[in-house]
Design an enzyme around this catalytic site. Structure first.
Site, PDB file in Angstrom:
ATOM      1  N   HIS A   1       0.851  -1.026  -0.122  1.00 60.21           N
ATOM      2  CA  HIS A   1       0.006   0.115  -0.028  1.00 60.21           C
ATOM      3  C   HIS A   1       0.928   1.360  -0.203  1.00 60.21           C
ATOM      4  O   HIS A   1       0.259   2.349   0.196  1.00 60.21           O
ATOM      5  CB  HIS A   1      -1.048   0.069   1.243  1.00 60.21           C
ATOM      6  CG  HIS A   1      -2.292   0.749   0.774  1.00 60.21           C
ATOM      7  ND1 HIS A   1      -2.378   2.113   1.468  1.00 60.21           N
ATOM      8  CD2 HIS A   1      -3.342   0.427   0.478  1.00 60.21           C
ATOM      9  CE1 HIS A   1      -3.574   2.341   0.917  1.00 60.21           C
ATOM     10  NE2 HIS A   1      -4.173   1.460   0.383  1.00 60.21           N
TER      11      HIS A   1
ATOM     12  N   GLU B   1     -12.843  12.978  12.972  1.00 57.02           N
ATOM     13  CA  GLU B   1     -12.332  13.326  11.553  1.00 57.02           C
ATOM     14  C   GLU B   1     -13.106  14.334  10.890  1.00 57.02           C
ATOM     15  O   GLU B   1     -13.914  14.988  11.499  1.00 57.02           O
ATOM     16  CB  GLU B   1     -11.929  12.179  10.975  1.00 57.02           C
ATOM     17  CG  GLU B   1     -11.039  11.169  11.301  1.00 57.02           C
ATOM     18  CD  GLU B   1     -10.685  10.278  10.289  1.00 57.02           C
ATOM     19  OE1 GLU B   1     -10.933  10.496   9.046  1.00 57.02           O
ATOM     20  OE2 GLU B   1      -9.687   9.266  10.446  1.00 57.02           O
TER      21      GLU B   1
ATOM     22  N   ASP C   1      -7.557   4.402   9.005  1.00 55.21           N
ATOM     23  CA  ASP C   1      -8.750   4.415   8.224  1.00 55.21           C
ATOM     24  C   ASP C   1      -9.128   3.022   7.547  1.00 55.21           C
ATOM     25  O   ASP C   1      -9.961   2.604   7.460  1.00 55.21           O
ATOM     26  CB  ASP C   1      -9.066   5.391   7.483  1.00 55.21           C
ATOM     27  CG  ASP C   1      -9.127   6.835   8.090  1.00 55.21           C
ATOM     28  OD1 ASP C   1      -9.796   6.780   9.407  1.00 55.21           O
ATOM     29  OD2 ASP C   1      -8.954   7.923   7.808  1.00 55.21           O
TER      30      ASP C   1
END
Length: 544
Positions: A115, A287, A176
């Site tokens: 990632h 957030e 997240d």
């Protein structure tokens, strides 16, 4: 087997890498495609890899997937992929390369779930270690007053969650997206909305097992091998590979009350966000998003959330507006519903959001934490996941956030964006200042993340070139306006930029590199250090 003499190693440490590593002065800004790996100069080096005694194995043929990552912009083909079955496999391989000394050009990169954004987990003509091969090894949960889990550095956070939930426990801080490896996020910081309460993931680690750039397996903590412990946390993989971590746990709730509200005024939005993160008992997750010119925004929310004022919500128009979404959650168990509802009502009464935009949902804790994976599956089904992701993640000082947002949203991005824009404040008091992560100098700073996706073959505003140009304008503005910004998941290409990023911590960073990875074998994809193969101060050909 050739080995490095002790006096030679002493010279390396004394000179702080001046003989053997220099800053990598690269100017790569576009996608790079590298063909089949060329043969490293000494064929004996490569053949020696094939006879290393391992529990796992090397693959020298099917290596192309290790030259690809989530960023989908860089492709550096390795010579081989190591699929370890034990920590010993990693140690043996690194030690083998280290003992070759400077006659070997091999570098080693640890790859988790792939990632990374800009080739950080790639190793051009080197060795990529597939850390996910270690999944399932030694995940042990320890219950009690101070609960924790011992987990492999190659384990995915989603697997850690599933396992710990069986004991009614869970880690305190998250990212997240949970389909990332433990070692990967701890090498950066690990930030999400829970950081307002618990700090980032690197602030919730008790102990680490590390394989250094010399191949040594070292256990470290805040009380033992302290310098390596804090160096590796947020150290971008430069000092060692995380093979095991001891993660702090807390009782896991059953449910989450998930809330979204909108603001039209940025000052009011940030004031409320900063108030919430300053409170001892507020929301468990805080957030925010910037939403630019989104048609039918609240109708889309109805798929997951219920409007508290349905008629007013149906009349709300988001077209042509810049809006600011506050996303907050409160964890609870079913028998606490009445009390939690009262607490949430009290907290919401202190906020100045647009009343008609209050949307609430109640979902299982696991479903909330793994919410991004559902979006991933939808994008994959449409062929929209494996596209270039020129993300830009910035940490902006609180006193500069208004000027930054006014310029970036008002002038640079103007009336469109190519993906979500996250924005929320963080308390430095929740961060351990001894870790390697670099943050702005103020007590409160904002994460601003431009999570753009580019459309392949496009030449418009959604093209890779256009988004990269926007990113450069944002970075140039930060520099010219003296914003005091620090990049999260940093990527720089010159010596001056890396020194500016680390500031007064640069010399300590270099000294740690010389101590734990003196030949600059590890994490070549970060492009911080580059192996030097010649020296004016020593006849390297005489090393034996």
């Amino acid at each position: 087997m050739r080995t490095l003499p002790i006096n030679f190693l002493r010279q390396i440490n004394i000179r702080y890498l001046r003989l053997f590593i220099v800053l990598f002065l690269s100017s790569i800004t576009a996608k790079i495609n590298v063909g089949s790996p060329s043969i490293v100069s000494d064929p004996d080096i490569l053949s020696s890899l094939k006879i290393i005694n391992l529990d796992g194995h090397f693959n020298f043929h099917d290596v192309h997937h290790a030259a690809k990552d989530f960023g989908n912009r860089y492709k550096f083909l390795p010579y081989a992929i190591l699929y370890p079955k034990s920590v010993s496999d990693i140690s043996t391989t690194i030690k083998h390369v280290f003992q070759m000394g400077l006659r070997s050009k091999l570098t080693i990169a640890a790859r988790g779930h792939g990632h990374s954004l800009q080739g950080q987990a790639q190793a051009h003509e080197g060795i990529v270690i597939n850390m996910e091969s270690l999944q399932g090894l030694d995940m042990e949960i320890h219950t009690g007053k101070a609960s924790y889990v011992d987990v492999s550095g190659g384990e995915l956070w989603i697997n850690v969650l599933h396992r710990t939930l069986k004991y009614g426990l869970a880690p305190k801080s998250w990212t997240d997206y949970l389909h990332l490896t433990v070692g990967g996020t701890l090498s950066n910081a690990g930030i999400s909305g829970q950081a307002s309460s618990h700090g980032p993931q690197v602030s919730n680690v008790h102990q680490l097992e590390i394989v250094t750039g010399k191949g040594d397996v070292v256990n470290c903590s805040a009380n033992h091998n302290v310098d390596l412990f804090y160096g590796v946390l947020g150290g971008l993989g430069q000092f060692g590979i995380i093979t095991q971590a001891r993660i702090s746990l807390e009782p896991a709730p059953k449910m989450v009350k998930w809330i979204r509200v909108l603001y039209s005024d940025f000052t009011t939005f940030t004031k409320d966000q900063e108030m919430l993160i300053s409170m001892e008992k507020a929301f468990d997750y805080i957030e925010g998003f910037i939403i630019i010119n989104r048609t039918g925004l609240l109708n889309n929310w109805r798929l997951t959330f219920s409007p508290q004022h349905p008629l007013q919500a149906s009349q709300f128009k988001s077209d042509g507006k810049t809006l600011y979404c506050l996303e907050i959650t409160k964890n609870f168990n079913p028998d606490e519903t009445k009390i939690i509802n009262q607490e949430v009502k009290s907290l919401l009464s202190q906020l100045a959001y647009i009343p008609s935009t209050l949307f609430i949902s109640e979902v299982p804790y696991l479903e909330f934490l793994d919410r991004v994976h559902a979006s991933e599956m939808r994008l994959r089904s449409k062929g929209l996941w494996e596209v270039p992701h020129p993300w830009l993640n910035l940490l902006i000082p609180r006193t500069k956030i208004h000027g930054f947002t006014k310029e970036v949203i008002g002038n640079i991005l103007s009336d469109n964006s190519n993906g979500p824009i996250l924005i929320y404040p963080l308390n430095k008091s929740k961060w351990d200042n001894k870790v390697s992560v670099v943050t702005p100098g103020e007590d409160v700073f904002y994460l601003v993340a431009f999570l753009s996706s580019a459309v392949p073959c496009s030449s418009g505003s959604d093209s890779l070139g256009h988004i990269l140009a926007q990113n450069k304008r944002i970075l140039d503005f930060c520099e010219n306006a003296s914003i005091g910004m620090k990049q999260y998941l940093p990527h720089y290409t010159t010596q001056e930029e890396w020194k500016a990023h680390f500031g007064p911590r640069w010399e300590a960073f270099v000294q740690r590199k010389s101590a734990y990875d003196p030949l600059a074998i590890l994490a070549p994809g970060q492009r911080i250090f580059h192996r030097q193969y010649a020296s004016h101060d020593a006849d390297l050909t005489s090393i034996s």
